[in-house]
Motif scaffolding. Sequence first.
Motif, PDB file in Angstrom:
ATOM      1  N   VAL A  20     -47.981 -14.995 -55.804  1.00  0.00           N
ATOM      2  CA  VAL A  20     -47.297 -15.693 -56.892  1.00  0.00           C
ATOM      3  C   VAL A  20     -47.996 -15.378 -58.209  1.00  0.00           C
ATOM      4  CG1 VAL A  20     -46.531 -17.921 -57.794  1.00  0.00           C
ATOM      5  CG2 VAL A  20     -46.704 -17.569 -55.312  1.00  0.00           C
TER       6      VAL A  20
ATOM      7  N   HIS B  31     -47.741 -16.080 -62.625  1.00  0.00           N
ATOM      8  CA  HIS B  31     -47.179 -16.973 -63.646  1.00  0.00           C
ATOM      9  C   HIS B  31     -46.764 -16.169 -64.869  1.00  0.00           C
ATOM     10  CE1 HIS B  31     -46.497 -20.791 -65.683  1.00  0.00           C
ATOM     11  NE2 HIS B  31     -47.038 -20.232 -66.759  1.00  0.00           N
TER      12      HIS B  31
ATOM     13  N   LEU C 212     -43.529 -13.416 -55.912  1.00  0.00           N
ATOM     14  CA  LEU C 212     -42.730 -14.347 -56.700  1.00  0.00           C
ATOM     15  C   LEU C 212     -43.328 -14.505 -58.093  1.00  0.00           C
ATOM     16  CD1 LEU C 212     -42.315 -17.174 -54.028  1.00  0.00           C
ATOM     17  CD2 LEU C 212     -40.853 -15.170 -54.379  1.00  0.00           C
ATOM     18  N   THR C 213     -42.472 -14.753 -59.062  1.00  0.00           N
ATOM     19  CA  THR C 213     -42.932 -15.042 -60.423  1.00  0.00           C
ATOM     20  C   THR C 213     -42.407 -16.406 -60.810  1.00  0.00           C
ATOM     21  OG1 THR C 213     -42.912 -12.697 -61.024  1.00  0.00           O
ATOM     22  CG2 THR C 213     -42.946 -14.289 -62.822  1.00  0.00           C
ATOM     23  N   LYS C 214     -43.318 -17.287 -61.222  1.00  0.00           N
ATOM     24  CA  LYS C 214     -42.941 -18.652 -61.575  1.00  0.00           C
ATOM     25  C   LYS C 214     -43.108 -18.876 -63.075  1.00  0.00           C
ATOM     26  CE  LYS C 214     -47.549 -20.557 -60.524  1.00  0.00           C
ATOM     27  NZ  LYS C 214     -47.951 -20.905 -61.896  1.00  0.00           N
TER      28      LYS C 214
ATOM     29  N   ALA D  31     -45.793 -23.599 -57.543  1.00  0.00           N
ATOM     30  CA  ALA D  31     -45.159 -22.363 -57.075  1.00  0.00           C
ATOM     31  C   ALA D  31     -43.771 -22.570 -56.488  1.00  0.00           C
ATOM     32  CB  ALA D  31     -46.058 -21.699 -56.034  1.00  0.00           C
TER      33      ALA D  31
ATOM     34  N   THR E  82     -39.647 -23.209 -59.796  1.00  0.00           N
ATOM     35  CA  THR E  82     -38.872 -22.154 -60.459  1.00  0.00           C
ATOM     36  C   THR E  82     -38.785 -20.876 -59.626  1.00  0.00           C
ATOM     37  OG1 THR E  82     -40.845 -21.434 -61.677  1.00  0.00           O
ATOM     38  CG2 THR E  82     -39.393 -23.044 -62.755  1.00  0.00           C
ATOM     39  N   THR E  83     -39.050 -20.989 -58.321  1.00  0.00           N
ATOM     40  CA  THR E  83     -38.947 -19.835 -57.428  1.00  0.00           C
ATOM     41  C   THR E  83     -38.144 -20.229 -56.180  1.00  0.00           C
ATOM     42  OG1 THR E  83     -40.878 -20.284 -56.019  1.00  0.00           O
ATOM     43  CG2 THR E  83     -41.300 -19.191 -58.143  1.00  0.00           C
ATOM     44  N   ASP E  84     -37.937 -19.265 -55.313  1.00  0.00           N
ATOM     45  CA  ASP E  84     -37.274 -19.569 -54.039  1.00  0.00           C
ATOM     46  C   ASP E  84     -38.300 -19.697 -52.920  1.00  0.00           C
ATOM     47  OD1 ASP E  84     -38.052 -16.961 -53.746  1.00  0.00           O
ATOM     48  OD2 ASP E  84     -36.084 -16.193 -53.140  1.00  0.00           O
ATOM     49  N   LEU E  85     -39.506 -20.135 -53.247  1.00  0.00           N
ATOM     50  CA  LEU E  85     -40.571 -20.243 -52.252  1.00  0.00           C
ATOM     51  C   LEU E  85     -40.165 -21.134 -51.083  1.00  0.00           C
ATOM     52  CD1 LEU E  85     -43.423 -19.706 -51.213  1.00  0.00           C
ATOM     53  CD2 LEU E  85     -44.237 -21.587 -52.676  1.00  0.00           C
TER      54      LEU E  85
END
Length: 202
Positions: free
Chosen positions: A50, A52, A83-85, A90, A93-96
């Motif tokens: 991840v 930022h 992923l980029t948040k 985490a 703003t992600t699809d984690l």
Amino acid sequence: MSRSALVVIDVQESFRQRPIWAYRSNPDLVARVRRLVDAARERGDLVVWVLHAEPGSGGVFDPVSGHVRLLDGLHPRDGEPRLTKTAHNAFTTTDLQLLLTTRGIRELVVCGIRTEQCCETTARLGFDLGYQVTFVTEATMTFPTPHRDLPETAGVEEILADPRTLSAEEMTTRTEYALAGRFATIRTVDEVVGAVPADVAG
């Protein structure tokens, strides 16, 4: 299929570009994160990377700066999610969460930068979403934290000279107090990789 995922949070060049980097809590962070990554891969656990980003900010977290990338020494493998948040935690703003759910993940191991900010908020939210969370404090990093009334324009010397500033060690201790017994189990790198059994080291 493994039910555990290692979440590596914000171990990125952006932080190294800030003057406060010289006062970081954990100079061995990359090596410790790499040990966790190697162990996770050996066990067949999922490794999630991840970063930022603050698009349009013009700062070191703006993707156009070129600094929103992993620190040297960390190398994701093909197939490991990246992923980029844009929020502290985490998840938001992600699809984690979707990623973890589709892979049957129920346990999270959290490491990265900053201890009390993005790492802690991810651990808290992860727990509230129903995950069993392990927080590897010694594989996190943070910095001296200024008092809320200190101007945002204050330089490093002013931050360090202010008696209200909390040291990196104080911030780390506060995070462990807030998480332990509530949101996460605190573990060392050795405990997580299996070099020291938890019931012996604890």
